[in-house]
Design a protein around this motif. Structure first.
Motif, PDB file in Angstrom:
ATOM      1  N   ASN A 263     -26.275  69.316-148.691  1.00  0.00           N
ATOM      2  CA  ASN A 263     -26.078  70.487-148.186  1.00  0.00           C
ATOM      3  C   ASN A 263     -25.987  71.801-149.459  1.00  0.00           C
ATOM      4  OD1 ASN A 263     -26.367  70.396-145.427  1.00  0.00           O
ATOM      5  ND2 ASN A 263     -24.049  69.560-145.601  1.00  0.00           N
ATOM      6  N   GLY A 264     -26.070  71.002-150.807  1.00  0.00           N
ATOM      7  CA  GLY A 264     -25.822  71.932-151.718  1.00  0.00           C
ATOM      8  C   GLY A 264     -24.668  72.438-152.213  1.00  0.00           C
ATOM      9  N   ASN A 265     -23.741  71.909-151.611  1.00  0.00           N
ATOM     10  CA  ASN A 265     -22.332  72.293-152.194  1.00  0.00           C
ATOM     11  C   ASN A 265     -22.150  71.787-153.377  1.00  0.00           C
ATOM     12  OD1 ASN A 265     -21.811  73.783-149.525  1.00  0.00           O
ATOM     13  ND2 ASN A 265     -21.632  71.890-148.555  1.00  0.00           N
ATOM     14  N   ARG A 266     -21.591  72.519-154.154  1.00  0.00           N
ATOM     15  CA  ARG A 266     -21.558  72.039-155.663  1.00  0.00           C
ATOM     16  C   ARG A 266     -19.988  71.847-156.131  1.00  0.00           C
ATOM     17  NH1 ARG A 266     -19.864  75.502-159.862  1.00  0.00           N
ATOM     18  NH2 ARG A 266     -20.180  74.699-161.797  1.00  0.00           N
ATOM     19  N   MET A 267     -19.564  70.657-156.761  1.00  0.00           N
ATOM     20  CA  MET A 267     -18.455  70.229-157.280  1.00  0.00           C
ATOM     21  C   MET A 267     -18.377  70.722-158.884  1.00  0.00           C
ATOM     22  SD  MET A 267     -15.798  67.014-157.472  1.00  0.00           S
ATOM     23  CE  MET A 267     -15.233  67.005-155.801  1.00  0.00           C
ATOM     24  N   GLY A 268     -17.711  71.877-159.266  1.00  0.00           N
ATOM     25  CA  GLY A 268     -17.809  72.095-160.843  1.00  0.00           C
ATOM     26  C   GLY A 268     -16.694  71.535-161.356  1.00  0.00           C
ATOM     27  N   MET A 269     -16.140  71.933-162.540  1.00  0.00           N
ATOM     28  CA  MET A 269     -14.847  71.365-163.316  1.00  0.00           C
ATOM     29  C   MET A 269     -13.677  71.933-162.803  1.00  0.00           C
ATOM     30  SD  MET A 269     -16.074  68.898-165.378  1.00  0.00           S
ATOM     31  CE  MET A 269     -14.547  68.711-166.335  1.00  0.00           C
ATOM     32  N   GLY A 270     -13.691  72.955-161.842  1.00  0.00           N
ATOM     33  CA  GLY A 270     -12.613  73.472-161.414  1.00  0.00           C
ATOM     34  C   GLY A 270     -12.033  74.666-162.077  1.00  0.00           C
ATOM     35  N   GLY A 271     -12.660  75.205-162.926  1.00  0.00           N
ATOM     36  CA  GLY A 271     -12.527  76.549-163.490  1.00  0.00           C
ATOM     37  C   GLY A 271     -12.891  77.856-162.611  1.00  0.00           C
ATOM     38  N   GLY A 272     -13.890  77.516-161.954  1.00  0.00           N
ATOM     39  CA  GLY A 272     -14.189  78.556-160.951  1.00  0.00           C
ATOM     40  C   GLY A 272     -15.110  79.648-161.450  1.00  0.00           C
ATOM     41  N   PHE A 273     -15.858  79.310-162.833  1.00  0.00           N
ATOM     42  CA  PHE A 273     -16.673  80.343-163.574  1.00  0.00           C
ATOM     43  C   PHE A 273     -17.795  80.454-162.811  1.00  0.00           C
ATOM     44  CE2 PHE A 273     -13.826  78.365-166.862  1.00  0.00           C
ATOM     45  CZ  PHE A 273     -13.142  79.583-167.235  1.00  0.00           C
ATOM     46  N   TYR A 274     -18.531  79.558-162.519  1.00  0.00           N
ATOM     47  CA  TYR A 274     -19.801  80.035-161.825  1.00  0.00           C
ATOM     48  C   TYR A 274     -19.619  80.465-160.514  1.00  0.00           C
ATOM     49  CZ  TYR A 274     -22.650  77.815-165.587  1.00  0.00           C
ATOM     50  OH  TYR A 274     -23.306  77.541-166.946  1.00  0.00           O
ATOM     51  N   ASP A 275     -18.678  80.201-159.830  1.00  0.00           N
ATOM     52  CA  ASP A 275     -18.371  80.573-158.297  1.00  0.00           C
ATOM     53  C   ASP A 275     -18.068  81.964-158.609  1.00  0.00           C
ATOM     54  OD1 ASP A 275     -19.055  78.135-156.958  1.00  0.00           O
ATOM     55  OD2 ASP A 275     -16.973  77.404-157.260  1.00  0.00           O
ATOM     56  N   THR A 276     -17.195  82.279-159.460  1.00  0.00           N
ATOM     57  CA  THR A 276     -16.831  83.878-159.547  1.00  0.00           C
ATOM     58  C   THR A 276     -17.950  84.844-160.033  1.00  0.00           C
ATOM     59  OG1 THR A 276     -14.637  83.306-160.184  1.00  0.00           O
ATOM     60  CG2 THR A 276     -15.235  85.426-160.745  1.00  0.00           C
ATOM     61  N   THR A 277     -18.653  84.260-161.081  1.00  0.00           N
ATOM     62  CA  THR A 277     -19.928  84.484-161.456  1.00  0.00           C
ATOM     63  C   THR A 277     -20.963  85.035-160.587  1.00  0.00           C
ATOM     64  OG1 THR A 277     -19.621  83.777-163.585  1.00  0.00           O
ATOM     65  CG2 THR A 277     -21.841  84.719-163.155  1.00  0.00           C
ATOM     66  N   LEU A 278     -21.194  84.148-159.444  1.00  0.00           N
ATOM     67  CA  LEU A 278     -22.373  84.214-158.422  1.00  0.00           C
ATOM     68  C   LEU A 278     -21.837  84.700-157.268  1.00  0.00           C
ATOM     69  CD1 LEU A 278     -24.002  80.727-159.730  1.00  0.00           C
ATOM     70  CD2 LEU A 278     -24.986  83.056-160.033  1.00  0.00           C
ATOM     71  N   SER A 279     -20.729  84.940-156.876  1.00  0.00           N
ATOM     72  CA  SER A 279     -20.322  85.127-155.647  1.00  0.00           C
ATOM     73  C   SER A 279     -20.974  86.526-155.065  1.00  0.00           C
ATOM     74  CB  SER A 279     -18.755  85.352-155.481  1.00  0.00           C
ATOM     75  OG  SER A 279     -18.236  86.279-156.342  1.00  0.00           O
ATOM     76  N   LYS A 280     -20.888  87.660-155.888  1.00  0.00           N
ATOM     77  CA  LYS A 280     -21.199  88.750-155.362  1.00  0.00           C
ATOM     78  C   LYS A 280     -22.713  88.833-155.157  1.00  0.00           C
ATOM     79  CE  LYS A 280     -21.221  93.955-156.698  1.00  0.00           C
ATOM     80  NZ  LYS A 280     -20.765  94.830-157.613  1.00  0.00           N
ATOM     81  N   SER A 281     -23.699  88.141-155.868  1.00  0.00           N
ATOM     82  CA  SER A 281     -25.045  87.922-155.517  1.00  0.00           C
ATOM     83  C   SER A 281     -25.013  87.167-154.150  1.00  0.00           C
ATOM     84  CB  SER A 281     -26.010  87.696-156.674  1.00  0.00           C
ATOM     85  OG  SER A 281     -25.509  86.517-156.733  1.00  0.00           O
ATOM     86  N   TYR A 282     -24.638  86.272-153.989  1.00  0.00           N
ATOM     87  CA  TYR A 282     -24.453  85.145-153.086  1.00  0.00           C
ATOM     88  C   TYR A 282     -24.403  85.736-151.522  1.00  0.00           C
ATOM     89  CZ  TYR A 282     -23.460  81.423-149.757  1.00  0.00           C
ATOM     90  OH  TYR A 282     -23.387  80.683-148.519  1.00  0.00           O
ATOM     91  N   LYS A 283     -23.066  86.788-151.571  1.00  0.00           N
ATOM     92  CA  LYS A 283     -22.726  87.524-150.539  1.00  0.00           C
ATOM     93  C   LYS A 283     -23.516  88.600-150.117  1.00  0.00           C
ATOM     94  CE  LYS A 283     -17.797  86.379-151.362  1.00  0.00           C
ATOM     95  NZ  LYS A 283     -16.412  86.861-151.753  1.00  0.00           N
ATOM     96  N   SER A 284     -24.227  89.214-151.093  1.00  0.00           N
ATOM     97  CA  SER A 284     -25.168  90.292-150.920  1.00  0.00           C
ATOM     98  C   SER A 284     -26.589  89.613-150.180  1.00  0.00           C
ATOM     99  CB  SER A 284     -25.422  90.988-151.961  1.00  0.00           C
ATOM    100  OG  SER A 284     -26.089  90.355-152.795  1.00  0.00           O
ATOM    101  N   GLY A 285     -26.698  88.419-150.438  1.00  0.00           N
ATOM    102  CA  GLY A 285     -28.114  88.058-150.109  1.00  0.00           C
ATOM    103  C   GLY A 285     -29.017  88.087-151.029  1.00  0.00           C
ATOM    104  N   ALA A 286     -28.661  88.399-152.219  1.00  0.00           N
ATOM    105  CA  ALA A 286     -29.766  88.738-153.236  1.00  0.00           C
ATOM    106  C   ALA A 286     -30.821  87.344-153.457  1.00  0.00           C
ATOM    107  CB  ALA A 286     -29.050  89.022-154.583  1.00  0.00           C
ATOM    108  N   LYS A 287     -32.020  87.463-153.739  1.00  0.00           N
ATOM    109  CA  LYS A 287     -32.548  86.440-153.931  1.00  0.00           C
ATOM    110  C   LYS A 287     -32.748  85.783-155.427  1.00  0.00           C
ATOM    111  CE  LYS A 287     -36.009  87.825-150.463  1.00  0.00           C
ATOM    112  NZ  LYS A 287     -37.568  87.921-150.170  1.00  0.00           N
TER     113      LYS A 287
END
Length: 231
Positions: free
Chosen positions: A168-192
């Motif tokens: 389903n595209g769920n990603r396991m990273g290294m645990g630092g949360g850098f990409y999730d933190t970086t991308l959370s705002k655009s993801y929640k806003s529905g940005a393309k």
């Protein structure tokens, strides 16, 4: 020698790919039926690969980058990363960017201080990642420092490192949360944009990864056996 014959010969020494279907390359393999795998399981598998095996897998994965082009504007800005922990090598992504006139970037962690988890991105001016001047971050990853820093929202694509990813595209990273933190705002806003693309070996694609509330799923993954869109 035909193209199909040469491709068969190039993969004959890579037994893990011997079961890859000859169907449409949209159908990326799912490794066994592993659910909620441990990070150690995959980092060990990655480190067992020889350098020439990694390079061969990366060349195979790079053949599917062409499928991204229909979704990209001219002079697209592409974020990629250094492969320093046994990941699928990213040099072929840089080569692809340079052939097509796309603008490649590398991530920088903590540009506003050590507590800042938002990634920013610096341009790549070298043909080879090995030649990019770097410093070692306290977490062990290489970083290039430059005055021209872009936010993730200014990129068209971010190629994301990962330990594992599910169907389903769920990603396991290294645990630092850098990409999730970086991308959370655009993801929640529905940005393309930016498109979030995973880049990994086939054995890193599993049946299920446990998802946390803060996790940002991927739009697609590219592996040696193909490209798969999730949304």
């Amino acid at each position: 020698m035909s193209k199909n014959t040469s491709q068969q010969q190039s993969t004959s020494s890579l037994p893990e790919l011997s079961t890859v279907s000859s169907q449409a390359t949209n159908n990326v393999q799912i490794a066994d039926t592993i659910s909620n795998p441990s990070r150690r399981h995959f980092t060990r598998q990655r480190r067992r690969l020889l350098d020439n095996e990694r390079k061969q897998y990366a060349r195979m994965a790079s053949l599917h980058l062409v499928k991204l082009q229909q979704r990209l504007p001219p002079n697209a800005r592409i974020g990629l990363y250094y492969d320093g922990f046994g990941e699928l090598p990213t040099q072929p992504i840089l080569d692809w960017c340079q052939r097509l006139g796309y603008l490649p970037y590398l991530p920088v962690v903590g540009s506003f201080g050590n507590d800042d988890k938002r990634l920013r991105f610096v341009p790549i001016y070298h043909a080879k990642l090995l030649n990019v001047p770097t410093r070692i971050h306290s977490l062990g990853m290489k970083q290039n420092h430059h005055r021209r820093l872009l936010w993730a929202r200014e990129l068209d694509v971010i190629i994301c490192p990962l330990v594992a990813v599910d169907s389903n595209g769920n990603r396991m990273g290294m645990g630092g949360g850098f990409y999730d933190t970086t991308l959370s705002k655009s993801y929640k806003s529905g940005a393309k944009k930016p498109l979030k693309i995973g880049w990994c070996y086939d054995f890193q694609v599993v049946e299920q990864v446990e998802r946390q509330s803060w996790d940002v799923p991927l739009d697609a993954i590219i592996t040696p056996s193909g490209l798969r869109w999730f949304r």
